[in-house]
Write an enzyme that holds these catalytic residues in place. Structure first.
Site, mmCIF file in Angstrom:
data_model
loop_
_atom_site.group_PDB
_atom_site.id
_atom_site.type_symbol
_atom_site.label_atom_id
_atom_site.label_comp_id
_atom_site.label_asym_id
_atom_site.label_seq_id
_atom_site.Cartn_x
_atom_site.Cartn_y
_atom_site.Cartn_z
ATOM 1 N N GLY A 156 41.556 -5.180 40.306
ATOM 2 C CA GLY A 156 41.560 -6.217 41.322
ATOM 3 C C GLY A 156 40.267 -6.447 42.056
ATOM 4 O O GLY A 156 40.154 -7.392 42.829
ATOM 5 N N CYS A 157 39.267 -5.612 41.848
ATOM 6 C CA CYS A 157 38.016 -5.813 42.574
ATOM 7 C C CYS A 157 37.179 -6.905 41.917
ATOM 8 O O CYS A 157 37.245 -7.106 40.709
ATOM 9 C CB CYS A 157 37.208 -4.519 42.617
ATOM 10 S SG CYS A 157 37.998 -3.225 43.564
ATOM 11 N N ALA A 158 36.370 -7.558 42.735
ATOM 12 C CA ALA A 158 35.468 -8.573 42.192
ATOM 13 C C ALA A 158 34.320 -7.920 41.440
ATOM 14 O O ALA A 158 33.646 -8.557 40.648
ATOM 15 C CB ALA A 158 34.917 -9.440 43.314
ATOM 16 N N THR A 159 34.087 -6.651 41.733
ATOM 17 C CA THR A 159 33.057 -5.901 41.019
ATOM 18 C C THR A 159 33.754 -4.852 40.153
ATOM 19 O O THR A 159 34.956 -4.636 40.271
ATOM 20 C CB THR A 159 32.119 -5.204 42.012
ATOM 21 O OG1 THR A 159 32.892 -4.288 42.792
ATOM 22 C CG2 THR A 159 31.470 -6.204 42.936
#
Lengths: 208, 447
Positions: free
Chosen positions: A118-121
């Site tokens: 779920g992280c953008a990174t």
């Protein structure tokens, strides 16, 4: 508006701060310290907590029976430290400094099974439990700012009992207001804090 | 499309009479000579005139969503203050007026994309739902095992995932066209993929990452030659250029209101009326039926057949107001301005050291949409975007832009993206480049 931000960058962290007890070399033993000072403070308790809502919330949090623990103290310290930095650029600098303290992460651990969802990174977390039943966390990211977030969470939760890890809930973290001034209550897909915490708690639950 | 590219000067618009009476905000930048389209229209967008994180907001995330002009906000307010009511079934005054305005919005959409009949416009909650509608309704009814669906690797997830689900259900096969050496979907490979097994092509009109434009009319011709249909994801084209569904001769086309100055919560599907008439319902509920019995129902004609339940009435009316606004400016005017501004953005970005901009280089023969996805060597795009926001008030996007397969093909996990709309200016671009250089220097100073 700061036209040239790089100029002041190198002067923020003094030699004394970079050689604090929370430097990379002593990071793994930091949890056993009796004092939970700000990680960058050469002397414990030298910062002045602001009267922001966030700190009040943390103070309230620390009075909760469920989190009267080292974890709560560390949450409090991190919150105080970041809320004392009013300028975004200073918070970013602090996170980048913490990113530099994150121990090297094995390439072998940079695998999909360790990816935080779920992280953008890209963020990886490895969770283990040691012979004293304490959680041991390692983390890494391809983003420097996310690495800074990871260092903070590892600093707060590494060495804690699984039960203590599970006692931190999303709202506790939201109230801490650590970071860049963005709403940590936002259930955003970019919210590294929530996603990394969730991963750590899932691991703690599995290892209980 | 216009082929003219102006490097260091933007076309000036001598006058702009569009809804000038509705504009109360002060012009943000002092006009020198006749103002550009960006300078002329900025006052129509109240949201742009604010500070974020202590800096003037520079909004460059228009491919994700656009801002709304005052006339759209007023249309929503007028609806809720003056004639909020359910549509199609009430006999009272408010319901009749709401129905008139809702159906008027449908006609505006039809006219905007030159559909021959407003019954060819189905309102959906967004473009994703519109694609799902086609996949579940047309796809499940028409696809068989071994049938082929052609897509490109540059499709938005919304255009890929519904077809993966449906293909799995029916045993159909997805075939993907990758990029050529110029970094755009390989059209010659795509042409060679067509066979009698091909049943539908699902393709973007303008890429939300590469900024490239696909030759949809040619693709439709190749598809029709083998009896296949064409579904076009026009989310990045309808807001920015003249789109004529009859000229393109596409079977289905989807777009989203919020990317074209309209409200969120509504998009639309264009479908040729004979196709829509042959398709089963997608969702069941009120509005979409003809008669309901205990053991079966009969269904309404399109578009009602595909609009189960109370629709997004206010949002549709807001979309209609947005279309009036865009049409008042003129889509060709908007497009010409964006071609120039987009080229300016591309050229200025090239000056940033160690930058890689994805998609084709603009030239007289190759036009790009007014957006640039890029990476700066050894810097994470999310770190860039975070610092640009926090330190400079510049809003750009970072991540995979709902195009993970494309990013894998490009060999990166994510990218940064600056995307423009007609209310952006050369000054916005200049400030962004200044802020980006400052951001890069900041992070490099830590290495």
């Amino acid at each position: 508006m700061v036209s040239s931000t790089a100029v002041t960058t190198t002067t923020l962290f003094t030699p004394s701060s970079s050689s604090s007890s929370f430097s990379s070399s002593s990071y793994s033993s930091s949890y056993s310290s009796s004092s939970f000072s700000s990680p960058l403070s050469p002397k414990p308790n030298t910062f002045t907590p602001s009267k922001s809502n966030a700190v009040n919330a943390v103070n309230a949090l620390c009075t909760k029976p469920k989190l009267r623990s080292n974890v709560a103290d560390k949450l409090n310290n991190i919150a105080s430290e970041f809320t004392s930095l009013s300028q975004p650029i200073d918070r970013v600098k602090r996170l980048l400094h913490y990113a530099s303290l994150l121990p090297p992460f094995l390439d072998a651990d940079r695998v999909p099974a360790n990816r935080v969802v779920g992280c953008a990174t890209q963020v990886w977390v490895v969770a283990e439990i040691d012979e004293r039943r304490r959680m041991r966390f390692r983390a890494d990211s391809d983003s420097e700012i996310s690495k800074g977030f990871c260092w903070c969470l590892v600093w707060i939760l590494d060495g804690a009992k699984p039960e203590e890890v599970l006692m931190v809930d999303r709202e506790d973290l939201a109230d801490v207001n650590v970071g860049l001034g963005m709403s940590l209550k936002a259930h955003s897909r970019t919210n590294t804090w929530h996603n990394v915490l969730f991963t750590m708690q899932t691991a703690a639950k599995d290892l209980l | 499309m216009s082929s003219s590219i102006v490097r260091f000067g933007l076309r000036r618009v001598s006058s702009l009479s569009v809804f000038a009476s509705a504009v109360n905000e002060a012009v943000a930048e002092p006009a020198v000579g006749s103002p550009s389209l960006g300078h002329s229209t900025r006052p129509h967008f109240p949201i742009l005139h604010q500070e974020v994180n202590g800096s003037k907001l520079v909004y460059l995330d228009n491919a994700a969503t656009s801002q709304k002009p005052t006339v759209v906000l007023k249309a929503l307010q007028n609806y809720y203050e003056g004639y909020n009511s359910n549509v199609h079934r009430g006999i009272h005054f408010l319901s009749a007026k709401a129905t008139d305005e809702y159906e008027s919005a449908r006609r505006k959409v039809a006219s905007f994309i030159n559909a021959s009949d407003s019954r060819e416009i189905v309102f959906t909650k967004n473009a994703s739902e519109a694609i799902n509608l086609v996949a579940y309704s047309w796809g499940l009814a028409n696809l068989k095992p071994e049938d082929e669906i052609i897509l490109t690797v540059a499709e938005h997830h919304s255009a890929i995932v519904p077809w993966q689900i449906v293909a799995e259900k029916v045993g159909a096969v997805l075939k993907f066209v990758d990029l050529n050496q110029d970094g755009i979907p390989d059209i010659s490979k795509l042409k060679d993929m067509f066979s009698r097994k091909t049943k539908i092509v699902v393709a973007h009109h303008v890429s939300n990452v590469l900024a490239s434009v696909l030759p949809i009319r040619d693709i439709a011709q190749w598809a029709h030659d083998v009896g296949a249909k064409v579904l076009v994801d026009a989310c990045q084209s309808v807001p920015h250029m003249v789109v004529d569904v009859q000229s393109l001769n596409v079977d289905f086309l989807v777009a989203s209101s919020h990317k074209m100055c309209g409200p969120t919560g509504i998009g639309f599907l264009y479908g040729k009326i004979d196709l829509l008439s042959s398709m089963p319902p997608f969702l069941g509920g009120g509005e979409m039926i003809s008669d309901v019995y205990l053991d079966h129902s009969t269904y309404a004609e399109p578009p009602s057949r595909f609009e189960a339940g109370t629709p997004a009435i206010g949002e549709a009316i807001g979309l209609g107001a947005a279309i009036d606004y865009l049409s008042g400016i003129g889509m060709q005017t908007i497009h010409d301005y964006e071609v120039e501004l987009g080229s300016y953005l591309y050229e200025r970005l090239l000056s940033v050291p160690n930058i890689r901009i994805y998609g084709p280089a603009p030239s007289e023969n190759v036009q790009r949409a007014a957006l640039c996805s890029f990476n700066v060597e050894n810097l994470h795009p999310t770190d860039l975007a975070t610092f640009l926001d926090q330190q400079h008030g510049v809003a750009i996007r970072s991540g995979h832009h709902c195009a993970q397969p494309l990013h894998r093909f490009l060999g990166v996990s994510s990218s940064a993206r600056a995307s423009l709309y007609f209310y952006n200016t050369k000054e916005d671009v200049d400030y962004f480049i200044h802020a980006l250089n400052d951001t890069v220097n900041f992070f490099n100073s830590f290495k």
